[in-house]
Design an enzyme around this catalytic site. Structure first.
Site, PDB file in Angstrom:
ATOM      1  N   LYS A  45     -17.742  31.052  45.822  1.00  0.00           N
ATOM      2  CA  LYS A  45     -16.872  31.124  44.640  1.00  0.00           C
ATOM      3  C   LYS A  45     -15.543  30.435  44.910  1.00  0.00           C
ATOM      4  O   LYS A  45     -14.833  30.787  45.852  1.00  0.00           O
ATOM      5  CB  LYS A  45     -16.638  32.602  44.293  1.00  0.00           C
ATOM      6  N   ASN A  67     -13.174  38.165  46.038  1.00  0.00           N
ATOM      7  CA  ASN A  67     -11.693  38.153  46.056  1.00  0.00           C
ATOM      8  C   ASN A  67     -11.124  39.514  46.466  1.00  0.00           C
ATOM      9  O   ASN A  67     -10.401  40.158  45.735  1.00  0.00           O
ATOM     10  CB  ASN A  67     -11.112  37.684  44.709  1.00  0.00           C
ATOM     11  N   HIS A  73     -17.187  32.621  33.491  1.00  0.00           N
ATOM     12  CA  HIS A  73     -16.512  33.254  32.349  1.00  0.00           C
ATOM     13  C   HIS A  73     -15.856  32.237  31.402  1.00  0.00           C
ATOM     14  O   HIS A  73     -14.646  32.245  31.211  1.00  0.00           O
ATOM     15  CB  HIS A  73     -15.488  34.303  32.792  1.00  0.00           C
ATOM     16  N   ALA A 119      -4.615  41.557  35.587  1.00  0.00           N
ATOM     17  CA  ALA A 119      -5.641  40.973  34.704  1.00  0.00           C
ATOM     18  C   ALA A 119      -7.011  41.512  35.083  1.00  0.00           C
ATOM     19  O   ALA A 119      -7.370  41.515  36.259  1.00  0.00           O
ATOM     20  CB  ALA A 119      -5.629  39.458  34.844  1.00  0.00           C
ATOM     21  N   HIS A 123     -17.008  42.286  39.866  1.00  0.00           N
ATOM     22  CA  HIS A 123     -16.027  42.713  40.883  1.00  0.00           C
ATOM     23  C   HIS A 123     -16.258  44.188  41.178  1.00  0.00           C
ATOM     24  O   HIS A 123     -16.131  45.024  40.284  1.00  0.00           O
ATOM     25  CB  HIS A 123     -14.595  42.541  40.365  1.00  0.00           C
ATOM     26  N   LEU A 124     -16.591  44.482  42.422  1.00  0.00           N
ATOM     27  CA  LEU A 124     -16.804  45.892  42.789  1.00  0.00           C
ATOM     28  C   LEU A 124     -15.657  46.452  43.623  1.00  0.00           C
ATOM     29  O   LEU A 124     -15.621  47.645  43.884  1.00  0.00           O
ATOM     30  CB  LEU A 124     -18.122  46.059  43.549  1.00  0.00           C
ATOM     31  N   ARG A 125     -14.746  45.560  44.087  1.00  0.00           N
ATOM     32  CA  ARG A 125     -13.615  46.014  44.925  1.00  0.00           C
ATOM     33  C   ARG A 125     -14.119  46.670  46.209  1.00  0.00           C
ATOM     34  O   ARG A 125     -15.227  46.414  46.648  1.00  0.00           O
ATOM     35  CB  ARG A 125     -12.690  46.976  44.158  1.00  0.00           C
ATOM     36  N   HIS A 134      -9.115  47.847  37.461  1.00  0.00           N
ATOM     37  CA  HIS A 134      -7.793  48.080  38.050  1.00  0.00           C
ATOM     38  C   HIS A 134      -7.409  49.506  37.650  1.00  0.00           C
ATOM     39  O   HIS A 134      -7.842  49.990  36.596  1.00  0.00           O
ATOM     40  CB  HIS A 134      -6.757  47.108  37.462  1.00  0.00           C
TER      41      HIS A 134
HETATM   42  O1  DOR Z   1      -9.278  39.100  34.583  1.00  0.00           O
HETATM   43  C1  DOR Z   1      -9.654  38.815  35.702  1.00  0.00           C
HETATM   44  N1  DOR Z   1      -9.739  39.728  36.675  1.00  0.00           N
HETATM   45  N2  DOR Z   1     -10.003  37.547  35.964  1.00  0.00           N
HETATM   46  C2  DOR Z   1     -10.292  37.141  37.205  1.00  0.00           C
HETATM   47  O2  DOR Z   1     -10.550  35.982  37.384  1.00  0.00           O
HETATM   48  C3  DOR Z   1     -10.207  38.061  38.346  1.00  0.00           C
HETATM   49  C4  DOR Z   1     -10.375  39.437  37.919  1.00  0.00           C
HETATM   50  C5  DOR Z   1      -9.965  40.441  38.973  1.00  0.00           C
HETATM   51  O3  DOR Z   1     -10.388  40.281  40.132  1.00  0.00           O
HETATM   52  O4  DOR Z   1      -9.264  41.397  38.643  1.00  0.00           O
HETATM   53 ZN    ZN Z   2     -13.994  37.464  38.029  1.00  0.00          ZN
END
Ligand code: DOR
Ligand code: ZN
Length: 332
Positions: free
Chosen positions: A92, A38, A165, A253, A12-14, A241
């Site tokens: 995905k 996402n 995962h 998460a 995840h690079l945001r 995050h």
């Molecule tokens: O812990 C997680 N963070 N699990 C995920 O499936 C998504 C990810 C996130 O995008 O922060």
């Molecule tokens: Zn993920």
């Protein structure tokens, strides 16, 4: 220790400021990364995907890093997928609402509803990456998803399905049952059980989805990774995050492991396995499974040299903040 073309098969690079902060860590240490879609809104069209890829590559110039782009699963027309094929690595699938930014995911797993997209993907050889969790009791969510993986594997035998995962022995065992099932394994799930997250004082920076499970589950994951098992690939699920979003009521998460991933893997494999199996886990297996080839090689050297993981990188607290690590990435 030397690793050729390390790959992060789940990253995840945001976007925006967070992308600027985190992308250089992955770009420096990895040859390529499978970039999760996402975002808000999720990546579902090629204009968005191209613009996002461009924003990533502009931050990784001179790093010899390839972002392998993914679309967010929804009902796609075969014609669109034919066009998209050349620009995407995979699609995905998220169950609706199961994790960060997954509200637009799949709410109904009746395969009849998914069949036209999945058939087109099989035909076009587009892999399906799956976040496999149901809405059951949190420790059972992944194992309860196993029948859905089985149904997908049986009904779409030519579709390459990656269980992302994985955290349970149940899914480790499933790999042996279906030829078209593969898995990614994170660094944190090789190290943590639920005890580490909530057994003592609660550790928000170890909170992720799927949640870390039992000791025997961790052992099963370690067995696959450390043996170089050919259907298991490294995918960090590095998911940054801000500190504010982690250290609060309603903690997000995700574990930001990109800056330490190679170093900690080198330490783990030197202790429990060997360099050859690390090479398989971190690159060769994925290259064989997905027929990946890289014209320009990236060789990473890891030297035995102690360093301390910073408490934070900007507004993000990394995995293992404050710990002393034994291996350092010394040259690329
Ligand atoms: O812990 C997680 N963070 N699990 C995920 O499936 C998504 C990810 C996130 O995008 O922060
Ligand atoms: Zn993920």
């Amino acid at each position: 220790m030397k690793i050729k073309n390390p790959l992060d098969m789940h990253l995840h690079l945001r976007d925006e400021a967070m992308l600027k902060l985190v992308a250089p860590f992955s770009a420096k240490d990895f040859r390529a990364g499978v970039i999760m879609p996402n975002l808000i809104p999720p990546l579902t069209n090629l204009e968005q995907l191209r613009a996002y890829k461009e924003r990533i590559t502009s931050l990784c110039e001179n790093a010899n890093f390839t972002p392998l782009m993914t679309l967010f699963f929804k009902d796609y027309e075969a014609k669109f997928l034919e066009l998209a094929r050349a620009e995407i690595f995979a699609i995905k699938l998220y169950p609706a609402g199961i994790t960060t930014n997954s509200a637009n995911g799949v709410a109904n797993f009746d395969l009849k509803n998914l069949a036209s997209t999945l058939n087109a993907m099989s035909e076009l050889e587009i892999p399906l990456l799956v976040h496999g969790e149901t809405n059951d009791f949190v420790m059972d969510r992944e194992a309860k998803f196993a029948p859905i993986y089985e149904a997908l594997a049986q009904n779409f035998p030519r579709l390459k399905i990656v269980m992302e995962h994985i955290t349970t022995k149940t899914l480790c065992d499933l790999l042996e049952k279906y030829e078209n099932l593969y898995a990614t394994i994170t660094l944190h799930h090789l190290l943590l059980t639920l005890d580490d997250v909530v057994g003592g004082k609660m550790q928000p920076h170890l909170f992720c989805k799927p949640i870390a499970k039992r000791y025997e589950d961790k052992q099963a994951l370690c067995k696959l990774a450390f043996s170089g098992y050919e259907k298991a690939m490294f995918g960090s699920d590095s998911a940054p995050h801000s500190k504010n979003d982690k250290e609060c009521c309603g903690c997000a998460a995700g574990i930001f492991s990109a800056p330490v991933a190679l170093s900690v893997l080198a330490e783990l494999f030197s202790k429990h396995s060997n360099e050859a199996n690390l090479q398989k886990f971190i690159s060769d297996n994925a290259c064989a499974i997905h027929k990946l080839e890289f014209s320009k090689e990236k060789i990473i050297t890891l030297k035995e040299e102690k360093w301390q993981v910073p408490q934070n990188y900007g507004e993000v607290v990394p995995f293992m903040a404050g710990s002393e690590l034994k291996f350092k990435v010394s040259a690329t």
